[in-house]
Scaffold this motif. Structure first.
Motif, short mmCIF file in Angstrom:
data_model
loop_
_atom_site.label_atom_id
_atom_site.label_comp_id
_atom_site.label_asym_id
_atom_site.label_seq_id
_atom_site.Cartn_x
_atom_site.Cartn_y
_atom_site.Cartn_z
N GLN A 232 0.83 -1.20 0.00
CA GLN A 232 0.00 0.00 0.00
C GLN A 232 0.87 1.26 0.00
O GLN A 232 0.60 2.22 -0.74
N VAL A 233 1.94 1.24 0.80
CA VAL A 233 2.84 2.40 0.86
C VAL A 233 3.51 2.63 -0.48
O VAL A 233 3.59 3.77 -0.96
N PHE A 234 3.97 1.56 -1.12
CA PHE A 234 4.64 1.70 -2.41
C PHE A 234 3.66 2.16 -3.49
O PHE A 234 4.03 2.91 -4.41
N ASN A 235 2.41 1.71 -3.41
CA ASN A 235 1.39 2.19 -4.36
C ASN A 235 1.21 3.71 -4.24
O ASN A 235 1.14 4.43 -5.24
N GLN A 236 1.17 4.19 -3.00
CA GLN A 236 1.01 5.63 -2.77
C GLN A 236 2.26 6.39 -3.18
O GLN A 236 2.17 7.52 -3.69
N LEU A 237 3.42 5.78 -2.96
CA LEU A 237 4.68 6.42 -3.36
C LEU A 237 4.72 6.60 -4.88
O LEU A 237 5.16 7.64 -5.38
N LEU A 238 4.25 5.58 -5.61
CA LEU A 238 4.20 5.67 -7.07
C LEU A 238 3.22 6.76 -7.52
O LEU A 238 3.49 7.49 -8.48
N LYS A 239 2.07 6.85 -6.85
CA LYS A 239 1.08 7.87 -7.21
C LYS A 239 1.63 9.28 -6.99
O LYS A 239 1.39 10.20 -7.78
N ALA A 240 2.39 9.43 -5.91
CA ALA A 240 2.92 10.76 -5.57
C ALA A 240 4.12 11.15 -6.42
O ALA A 240 4.46 12.33 -6.51
N ASN A 241 4.76 10.16 -7.03
CA ASN A 241 6.00 10.44 -7.77
C ASN A 241 5.95 9.76 -9.14
O ASN A 241 6.42 8.63 -9.30
N ALA A 242 5.38 10.45 -10.11
CA ALA A 242 5.35 9.91 -11.47
C ALA A 242 6.71 10.17 -12.11
O ALA A 242 7.14 11.31 -12.24
N ILE A 243 7.40 9.09 -12.46
CA ILE A 243 8.75 9.24 -13.01
C ILE A 243 8.87 8.48 -14.34
O ILE A 243 8.17 7.50 -14.57
N ASP A 244 9.77 8.99 -15.20
CA ASP A 244 10.13 8.24 -16.40
C ASP A 244 11.06 7.10 -15.99
O ASP A 244 11.91 7.27 -15.11
N VAL A 245 10.90 5.97 -16.65
CA VAL A 245 11.70 4.79 -16.30
C VAL A 245 12.51 4.37 -17.51
O VAL A 245 11.95 4.20 -18.61
N PRO A 246 13.82 4.21 -17.36
CA PRO A 246 14.65 3.78 -18.50
C PRO A 246 14.21 2.43 -19.04
O PRO A 246 14.03 1.46 -18.30
N ALA A 247 14.00 2.37 -20.35
CA ALA A 247 13.55 1.12 -21.00
C ALA A 247 14.55 0.00 -20.79
O ALA A 247 14.17 -1.17 -20.67
N ALA A 248 15.84 0.35 -20.72
CA ALA A 248 16.88 -0.67 -20.54
C ALA A 248 16.71 -1.39 -19.21
O ALA A 248 16.89 -2.61 -19.12
N LEU A 249 16.35 -0.64 -18.16
CA LEU A 249 16.14 -1.25 -16.85
C LEU A 249 14.89 -2.13 -16.85
O LEU A 249 14.86 -3.19 -16.21
N ILE A 250 13.85 -1.68 -17.56
CA ILE A 250 12.63 -2.49 -17.66
C ILE A 250 12.94 -3.80 -18.37
O ILE A 250 12.49 -4.88 -17.95
#
Length: 446
Positions: free
Chosen positions: A289-307
């Motif tokens: 739940q905490v990580f879900n809220q952290l993601l909502k509060a912080n929209a970030i671009d994610v490097p495709a290479a890491l994905i």
């Protein structure tokens, strides 16, 4: 060395690097001289091979080796100079690699995102709590008994929980369909392993009875040709069996590795395991739940290479989970799309957690590390031996420290949020978060 950087899109950068020809030539000459001293060639004494011979015979491959080394070193120096953080391996395109001229190449790569971290101030977090009731303990004991139960044939009608051995064949519009026939099939009524209505239609039937079962395949059934279709299963019951639960004695307790003489002692050990499971389940739900809220509060671009790297990890985990590693199954056979969303979430959380750690200068608490190791070791016969093993293996111990640090990140984020506690039954508490959400949705729809 000359360096220029261009932002092409989002996190992608193109860096053009020019290396003077003199450096390339010097490095080539050094390597030629080294090989002249060490390489053995017919007709020449060791260490006496002329450099011009080495250049004529091996100059091309030596230059390629030098170019590879120069690219690696110059790229590393350039990203430091430009204060960039590459994510993944760059792709290299040579613009000029002619002998006697400046080397020029373009490195295309992604960088880690710049994160302006937002905490969970004002965010509402629901923290579940639960206790183990006597009824939960009784149900667990019964579950353990059922794991060791025998099936005994009975001369009565089948009821929920019984096992029936049946023959059946399915028809749609009078035509038999592929995969709809079986003989001597064992089915536990109430297990939910058949389509809706099938198991319920067997309740009240006795051995020797033959009848038609009329059911409908669900609209979301996996076989396209059967979705939503009405079917008739011609069925015969061969036998009906009931569970015979084992006695709660020393032999039964020993089957679970618990050395006690009476039921009270067995219940005590079972309760400890249930409490460990409950504590872990509640912690994982809070973390999710905490990580879900952290993601909502912080929209970030994610490097495709890491994905892509994380997708490869998830593919390998899936193969291992289903025993495919021994069968030499290529993980790349699994579609990328199966794991893309999960991989992006994992990478995003990982980047945000790292930022929380860096921003708040968090370090794994050694007391919590020790406590975690001891909790893990408590489930083994010789806990101290397990503890010693953890502390003698730096790689494994660092994994524990990472888990503890992640827990500390959760604690730090929860401290800034608005937390309300909600008492829930034990059974609900130990459900994985996703299952619990689905159950809530089903209740609201009903």
């Amino acid at each position: 060395m000359q360096v220029s950087v261009e932002t092409t899109s989002g996190l992608e950068r193109q860096m053009t690097i020019t290396v003077p020809a003199e450096r390339i030539d010097q490095d080539v000459d050094k390597l030629v001289a080294q090989q002249a001293r060490t390489r053995r060639l017919d007709g020449f004494r060791p260490g006496k091979v002329p450099t011009k011979v080495i250049k004529r015979m091996f100059g091309s491959s030596i230059r390629q080796d030098v170019l590879g080394q120069v690219v690696q070193e110059s790229f590393y120096s350039a990203v430091q100079q430009e204060e960039l953080q590459p994510a993944g391996t760059p792709s290299i395109e040579f613009k000029n690699d002619k002998e006697g001229e400046d080397l020029q190449y373009v490195a295309t790569f992604e960088v880690y995102p710049q994160i302006e971290l937002k905490d969970l101030a004002g965010v509402e977090i629901e923290k579940q709590t639960a206790e183990i009731a006597d009824a939960d303990m009784d149900k667990m004991i019964e579950t353990l008994q059922k794991q060791q139960a025998n099936w005994v044939e009975v001369d009565r009608a089948a009821a929920d929980g019984d096992r029936v051995k049946i023959d059946f064949e399915g028809f749609i519009d009078g035509e038999a369909f592929e995969g709809g026939k079986a003989e001597g099939h064992d089915l536990v009524l109430g297990s939910g392993s058949m389509i809706p209505g099938f198991e319920a239609g067997l309740e009240g039937k006795k051995a020797g009875e033959e009848f038609d079962l009329e059911v409908n395949f669900p609209e979301d059934y996996h076989a396209e040709n059967l979705k939503g279709k009405a079917a008739v299963f011609k069925t015969k019951v061969q036998s009906v069996s009931a569970q015979e639960l084992p006695e709660l004695n020393e032999e039964f307790f020993g089957n679970f590795g618990i050395e006690v003489k009476d039921l009270d002692g067995f219940k005590s050990e079972v309760r400890k395991n249930m409490e460990r499971e409950l504590t872990q389940a509640l912690k994982m739900k809070l973390k999710d739940q905490v990580f879900n809220q952290l993601l909502k509060a912080n929209a970030i671009d994610v490097p495709a290479a890491l994905i892509d790297d994380e997708i490869d990890n998830l593919r390998r985990q899936a193969i291992q989970q289903f025993g495919g590693q021994d069968a030499n199954i290529d993980p790349n056979m699994l579609p990328k799309e199966m794991f893309e969303e999960q991989a992006k979430r994992r990478v995003s959380i990982g980047l945000l957690v790292q930022e929380v750690v860096k921003t708040n200068e968090l370090e794994a608490n050694e007391d919590r590390v020790r406590e975690t190791v001891e909790e893990m070791a408590a489930t083994y016969q010789d806990p101290q031996q397990v503890i010693d093993w953890y502390y003698s293996n730096d790689q494994i111990l660092n994994q524990i420290k990472s888990l503890v640090l992640e827990d500390q990140v959760v604690d730090h984020l929860v401290a800034s949020a608005t937390v309300t506690e909600k008492a829930v039954p034990y059974e609900e508490a130990i459900q994985p978060a996703q299952q619990a959400e689905e159950a809530d949705e089903d209740e609201s729809e009903a």
